[in-house]
Scaffold this motif. Structure first.
Motif, PDB file in Angstrom:
ATOM      1  N   LYS A 115       0.281  27.719  -2.459  1.00 45.47           N
ATOM      2  CA  LYS A 115       0.613  27.789  -3.885  1.00 45.47           C
ATOM      3  C   LYS A 115      -0.706  27.786  -4.646  1.00 45.47           C
ATOM      4  N   ILE A 116      -0.915  28.811  -5.472  1.00 48.02           N
ATOM      5  CA  ILE A 116      -2.136  28.919  -6.266  1.00 48.02           C
ATOM      6  C   ILE A 116      -1.734  29.022  -7.729  1.00 48.02           C
ATOM      7  N   ARG A 117      -2.316  28.154  -8.540  1.00 48.33           N
ATOM      8  CA  ARG A 117      -2.011  28.135  -9.979  1.00 48.33           C
ATOM      9  C   ARG A 117      -3.247  28.532 -10.788  1.00 48.33           C
ATOM     10  N   GLY A 118      -2.994  29.087 -11.963  1.00 47.70           N
ATOM     11  CA  GLY A 118      -4.082  29.380 -12.895  1.00 47.70           C
ATOM     12  C   GLY A 118      -4.820  30.667 -12.641  1.00 47.70           C
ATOM     13  N   LEU A 119      -4.196  31.610 -11.968  1.00 45.96           N
ATOM     14  CA  LEU A 119      -4.854  32.887 -11.700  1.00 45.96           C
ATOM     15  C   LEU A 119      -5.074  33.664 -12.997  1.00 45.96           C
ATOM     16  N   LEU A 120      -6.232  34.297 -13.079  1.00 45.86           N
ATOM     17  CA  LEU A 120      -6.569  35.112 -14.247  1.00 45.86           C
ATOM     18  C   LEU A 120      -6.713  36.592 -13.899  1.00 45.86           C
ATOM     19  N   GLY A 121      -6.601  36.924 -12.619  1.00 44.13           N
ATOM     20  CA  GLY A 121      -6.683  38.314 -12.201  1.00 44.13           C
ATOM     21  C   GLY A 121      -8.080  38.793 -11.870  1.00 44.13           C
ATOM     22  N   TYR A 122      -9.007  37.876 -11.635  1.00 45.21           N
ATOM     23  CA  TYR A 122     -10.378  38.259 -11.305  1.00 45.21           C
ATOM     24  C   TYR A 122     -10.504  38.732  -9.862  1.00 45.21           C
ATOM     25  N   TYR A 123     -11.553  39.485  -9.621  1.00 44.64           N
ATOM     26  CA  TYR A 123     -11.818  40.058  -8.299  1.00 44.64           C
ATOM     27  C   TYR A 123     -11.915  38.972  -7.233  1.00 44.64           C
ATOM     28  N   ASN A 124     -12.580  37.858  -7.536  1.00 48.20           N
ATOM     29  CA  ASN A 124     -12.738  36.808  -6.536  1.00 48.20           C
ATOM     30  C   ASN A 124     -11.389  36.188  -6.161  1.00 48.20           C
ATOM     31  N   GLU A 125     -10.430  36.220  -7.057  1.00 49.27           N
ATOM     32  CA  GLU A 125      -9.104  35.685  -6.748  1.00 49.27           C
ATOM     33  C   GLU A 125      -8.350  36.603  -5.793  1.00 49.27           C
ATOM     34  N   ILE A 126      -8.449  37.899  -5.984  1.00 52.10           N
ATOM     35  CA  ILE A 126      -7.789  38.817  -5.058  1.00 52.10           C
ATOM     36  C   ILE A 126      -8.460  38.748  -3.689  1.00 52.10           C
ATOM     37  N   LYS A 127      -9.769  38.515  -3.662  1.00 54.57           N
ATOM     38  CA  LYS A 127     -10.475  38.357  -2.381  1.00 54.57           C
ATOM     39  C   LYS A 127     -10.002  37.096  -1.652  1.00 54.57           C
ATOM     40  N   LEU A 128      -9.729  36.025  -2.378  1.00 54.60           N
ATOM     41  CA  LEU A 128      -9.195  34.809  -1.766  1.00 54.60           C
ATOM     42  C   LEU A 128      -7.822  35.074  -1.154  1.00 54.60           C
ATOM     43  N   VAL A 129      -6.952  35.745  -1.893  1.00 58.26           N
ATOM     44  CA  VAL A 129      -5.621  36.066  -1.380  1.00 58.26           C
ATOM     45  C   VAL A 129      -5.746  36.984  -0.159  1.00 58.26           C
ATOM     46  N   GLU A 130      -6.636  37.944  -0.224  1.00 59.35           N
ATOM     47  CA  GLU A 130      -6.866  38.845   0.911  1.00 59.35           C
ATOM     48  C   GLU A 130      -7.322  38.066   2.139  1.00 59.35           C
ATOM     49  N   LEU A 131      -8.219  37.127   1.951  1.00 60.22           N
ATOM     50  CA  LEU A 131      -8.705  36.284   3.047  1.00 60.22           C
ATOM     51  C   LEU A 131      -7.545  35.518   3.688  1.00 60.22           C
ATOM     52  N   ILE A 132      -6.682  34.968   2.869  1.00 58.57           N
ATOM     53  CA  ILE A 132      -5.531  34.235   3.394  1.00 58.57           C
ATOM     54  C   ILE A 132      -4.605  35.174   4.156  1.00 58.57           C
ATOM     55  N   PHE A 133      -4.291  36.317   3.575  1.00 58.44           N
ATOM     56  CA  PHE A 133      -3.408  37.286   4.236  1.00 58.44           C
ATOM     57  C   PHE A 133      -3.969  37.743   5.590  1.00 58.44           C
ATOM     58  N   LYS A 134      -5.263  37.920   5.667  1.00 63.62           N
ATOM     59  CA  LYS A 134      -5.884  38.411   6.906  1.00 63.62           C
ATOM     60  C   LYS A 134      -5.977  37.354   7.999  1.00 63.62           C
ATOM     61  N   ASN A 135      -5.900  36.077   7.640  1.00 62.61           N
ATOM     62  CA  ASN A 135      -6.155  35.022   8.617  1.00 62.61           C
ATOM     63  C   ASN A 135      -4.995  34.064   8.857  1.00 62.61           C
ATOM     64  N   ALA A 136      -3.990  34.072   8.034  1.00 63.56           N
ATOM     65  CA  ALA A 136      -2.864  33.146   8.179  1.00 63.56           C
ATOM     66  C   ALA A 136      -1.745  33.824   8.954  1.00 63.56           C
ATOM     67  N   VAL A 137      -1.770  33.685  10.264  1.00 59.78           N
ATOM     68  CA  VAL A 137      -0.857  34.428  11.128  1.00 59.78           C
ATOM     69  C   VAL A 137       0.585  33.953  11.054  1.00 59.78           C
ATOM     70  N   VAL A 138       0.826  32.708  10.636  1.00 58.15           N
ATOM     71  CA  VAL A 138       2.194  32.206  10.536  1.00 58.15           C
ATOM     72  C   VAL A 138       2.618  31.965   9.085  1.00 58.15           C
ATOM     73  N   LEU A 139       1.887  32.540   8.146  1.00 52.65           N
ATOM     74  CA  LEU A 139       2.189  32.358   6.735  1.00 52.65           C
ATOM     75  C   LEU A 139       3.612  32.825   6.427  1.00 52.65           C
ATOM     76  N   GLU A 140       4.372  31.957   5.783  1.00 57.10           N
ATOM     77  CA  GLU A 140       5.748  32.279   5.436  1.00 57.10           C
ATOM     78  C   GLU A 140       5.939  32.490   3.941  1.00 57.10           C
ATOM     79  N   LYS A 141       5.163  31.746   3.134  1.00 56.22           N
ATOM     80  CA  LYS A 141       5.393  31.818   1.695  1.00 56.22           C
ATOM     81  C   LYS A 141       4.086  31.640   0.931  1.00 56.22           C
ATOM     82  N   MET A 142       3.892  32.499  -0.068  1.00 60.23           N
ATOM     83  CA  MET A 142       2.768  32.367  -0.984  1.00 60.23           C
ATOM     84  C   MET A 142       3.334  32.473  -2.396  1.00 60.23           C
ATOM     85  N   VAL A 143       3.031  31.464  -3.213  1.00 67.35           N
ATOM     86  CA  VAL A 143       3.496  31.437  -4.597  1.00 67.35           C
ATOM     87  C   VAL A 143       2.273  31.451  -5.493  1.00 67.35           C
ATOM     88  N   LEU A 144       2.207  32.423  -6.385  1.00 68.39           N
ATOM     89  CA  LEU A 144       1.057  32.610  -7.260  1.00 68.39           C
ATOM     90  C   LEU A 144       1.495  32.474  -8.718  1.00 68.39           C
TER      91      LEU A 144
END
Length: 94
Positions: free
Chosen positions: A29-58
């Motif tokens: 769960k990530i709160r306070g997103l403003l749409g910056y490039y570094n935020e999408i890179k963080l989400v990308e990092l999680i998507f690429k490495n979290a093999v059992v990820l079931e839910k992401m709430v932004l």
């Protein structure tokens, strides 16, 4: 590291490599997103490495869904590759 109030800078991320394990991460769960490039890179990092990820709430901290940066963020989010095939992503503009 870039702060959310600094301009986007793609060059900052060139050559950056992450060696982290997110093997057990099931929910994010990530709160306070403003749409910056570094935020999408963080989400990308999680998507690429979290093999059992079931839910992401932004949560965006913007009150308007017409903000161009947030709209672009959402478009990029949809295109990101995910290592977990069962991930549910919910976004809220609050």
């Amino acid at each position: 590291m870039l702060g959310s109030d600094e301009p986007d800078n793609e060059d900052h991320w060139k050559g950056v490599s992450f060696k982290i394990k997110l093997d057990h991460l099931r929910s994010v769960k990530i709160r306070g997103l403003l749409g910056y490039y570094n935020e999408i890179k963080l989400v990308e990092l999680i998507f690429k490495n979290a093999v059992v990820l079931e839910k992401m709430v932004l949560f965006s901290s913007k009150t308007s869904t017409t903000d161009k940066r947030i709209i672009t963020f959402g478009e990029k989010l949809l295109k990101l590759p995910r290592v977990s095939s069962n991930v549910y992503v919910a976004t809220f503009f609050v």
